[in-house]
Design a protein around this motif. Structure first.
Motif, mmCIF file in Angstrom:
data_model
loop_
_atom_site.group_PDB
_atom_site.id
_atom_site.type_symbol
_atom_site.label_atom_id
_atom_site.label_comp_id
_atom_site.label_asym_id
_atom_site.label_seq_id
_atom_site.Cartn_x
_atom_site.Cartn_y
_atom_site.Cartn_z
ATOM 1 N N ILE A 174 0.837 -1.193 0.000
ATOM 2 C CA ILE A 174 0.000 0.000 0.000
ATOM 3 C C ILE A 174 0.878 1.251 0.000
ATOM 4 N N GLN A 175 1.940 1.230 0.782
ATOM 5 C CA GLN A 175 2.847 2.374 0.837
ATOM 6 C C GLN A 175 3.532 2.585 -0.515
ATOM 7 N N ASP A 176 3.980 1.514 -1.145
ATOM 8 C CA ASP A 176 4.600 1.630 -2.467
ATOM 9 C C ASP A 176 3.615 2.180 -3.495
ATOM 10 N N ALA A 177 2.380 1.721 -3.440
ATOM 11 C CA ALA A 177 1.365 2.208 -4.378
ATOM 12 C C ALA A 177 1.084 3.686 -4.136
ATOM 13 N N TRP A 178 1.034 4.097 -2.869
ATOM 14 C CA TRP A 178 0.787 5.508 -2.553
ATOM 15 C C TRP A 178 1.917 6.382 -3.077
ATOM 16 N N TRP A 179 3.184 5.970 -2.844
ATOM 17 C CA TRP A 179 4.310 6.781 -3.320
ATOM 18 C C TRP A 179 4.378 6.798 -4.833
ATOM 19 N N ASN A 180 3.984 5.720 -5.487
ATOM 20 C CA ASN A 180 3.905 5.715 -6.947
ATOM 21 C C ASN A 180 2.825 6.693 -7.419
ATOM 22 N N PHE A 181 1.721 6.763 -6.701
ATOM 23 C CA PHE A 181 0.636 7.701 -7.000
ATOM 24 C C PHE A 181 1.134 9.143 -6.877
ATOM 25 N N ILE A 182 1.917 9.414 -5.856
ATOM 26 C CA ILE A 182 2.471 10.756 -5.646
ATOM 27 C C ILE A 182 3.541 11.063 -6.699
ATOM 28 N N ASP A 183 4.488 10.147 -6.882
ATOM 29 C CA ASP A 183 5.616 10.384 -7.796
ATOM 30 C C ASP A 183 5.189 10.517 -9.246
ATOM 31 N N SER A 184 4.134 9.824 -9.637
ATOM 32 C CA SER A 184 3.713 9.866 -11.041
ATOM 33 C C SER A 184 2.895 11.113 -11.369
ATOM 34 N N GLY A 185 2.527 11.895 -10.353
ATOM 35 C CA GLY A 185 1.769 13.111 -10.591
ATOM 36 C C GLY A 185 0.276 12.900 -10.680
ATOM 37 N N GLN A 186 -0.181 11.697 -10.436
ATOM 38 C CA GLN A 186 -1.612 11.420 -10.512
ATOM 39 C C GLN A 186 -2.380 12.137 -9.415
ATOM 40 N N VAL A 187 -1.713 12.460 -8.312
ATOM 41 C CA VAL A 187 -2.379 13.177 -7.231
ATOM 42 C C VAL A 187 -2.818 14.555 -7.703
ATOM 43 N N TRP A 188 -2.018 15.195 -8.576
ATOM 44 C CA TRP A 188 -2.390 16.507 -9.098
ATOM 45 C C TRP A 188 -3.612 16.398 -10.003
ATOM 46 N N ALA A 189 -3.660 15.353 -10.798
ATOM 47 C CA ALA A 189 -4.840 15.151 -11.650
ATOM 48 C C ALA A 189 -6.086 14.936 -10.783
ATOM 49 N N LEU A 190 -5.942 14.207 -9.695
ATOM 50 C CA LEU A 190 -7.069 13.995 -8.792
ATOM 51 C C LEU A 190 -7.532 15.307 -8.175
ATOM 52 N N LEU A 191 -6.594 16.091 -7.664
ATOM 53 C CA LEU A 191 -6.960 17.353 -7.019
ATOM 54 C C LEU A 191 -7.577 18.339 -8.005
ATOM 55 N N ILE A 192 -7.021 18.421 -9.213
ATOM 56 C CA ILE A 192 -7.581 19.311 -10.234
ATOM 57 C C ILE A 192 -8.987 18.840 -10.624
ATOM 58 N N GLY A 193 -9.167 17.535 -10.768
ATOM 59 C CA GLY A 193 -10.483 16.999 -11.108
ATOM 60 C C GLY A 193 -11.509 17.257 -10.026
ATOM 61 N N VAL A 194 -11.109 17.125 -8.770
ATOM 62 C CA VAL A 194 -12.029 17.400 -7.670
ATOM 63 C C VAL A 194 -12.390 18.879 -7.650
ATOM 64 N N PHE A 195 -11.406 19.753 -7.858
ATOM 65 C CA PHE A 195 -11.669 21.190 -7.858
ATOM 66 C C PHE A 195 -12.645 21.572 -8.966
ATOM 67 N N PHE A 196 -12.347 21.140 -10.202
ATOM 68 C CA PHE A 196 -13.233 21.495 -11.311
ATOM 69 C C PHE A 196 -14.599 20.821 -11.190
ATOM 70 N N GLY A 197 -14.639 19.601 -10.693
ATOM 71 C CA GLY A 197 -15.915 18.924 -10.493
ATOM 72 C C GLY A 197 -16.780 19.652 -9.481
ATOM 73 N N TYR A 198 -16.173 20.089 -8.395
ATOM 74 C CA TYR A 198 -16.920 20.828 -7.372
ATOM 75 C C TYR A 198 -17.375 22.186 -7.916
ATOM 76 N N THR A 199 -16.500 22.835 -8.721
ATOM 77 C CA THR A 199 -16.850 24.127 -9.297
ATOM 78 C C THR A 199 -18.009 23.990 -10.268
ATOM 79 N N PHE A 200 -17.940 23.005 -11.169
ATOM 80 C CA PHE A 200 -19.010 22.814 -12.152
ATOM 81 C C PHE A 200 -20.302 22.354 -11.492
ATOM 82 N N LYS A 201 -20.182 21.629 -10.394
ATOM 83 C CA LYS A 201 -21.378 21.222 -9.664
ATOM 84 C C LYS A 201 -22.128 22.451 -9.136
#
Length: 72
Positions: A41-68
């Motif tokens: 789980i820790q390796d998967a989390w750090w891979n999620f952070i290192d690959s930049g997918q966390v930024w895509a998640l945060l941007i998607g949540v922001f725009f989704g909440y805004t459009f909602k």
């Protein structure tokens, strides 16, 4: 006649349950190669952070909440 019918009913019921439980039994029969679940789980989390997918998640949540807010 009634015992034959009961036997057939039991056989059909067992066949249905056997086919229903077969995927679960094959899942339980797997060998675990790396039992360090928390490490995986820790390796998967750090891979999620290192690959930049966390930024895509945060941007998607922001725009989704805004459009909602625009739609209702």
């Amino acid at each position: 006649m009634e015992t034959l019918l009961n036997h057939q009913l039991i056989q059909v019921t067992m066949d249905v349950y056997h086919n229903y439980l077969l995927p679960a039994s094959s899942l339980l029969a797997q060998q675990i190669e790396d039992p360090d679940i928390l490490g995986q789980i820790q390796d998967a989390w750090w891979n999620f952070i290192d690959s930049g997918q966390v930024w895509a998640l945060l941007i998607g949540v922001f725009f989704g909440y805004t459009f909602k807010g625009f739609t209702g």
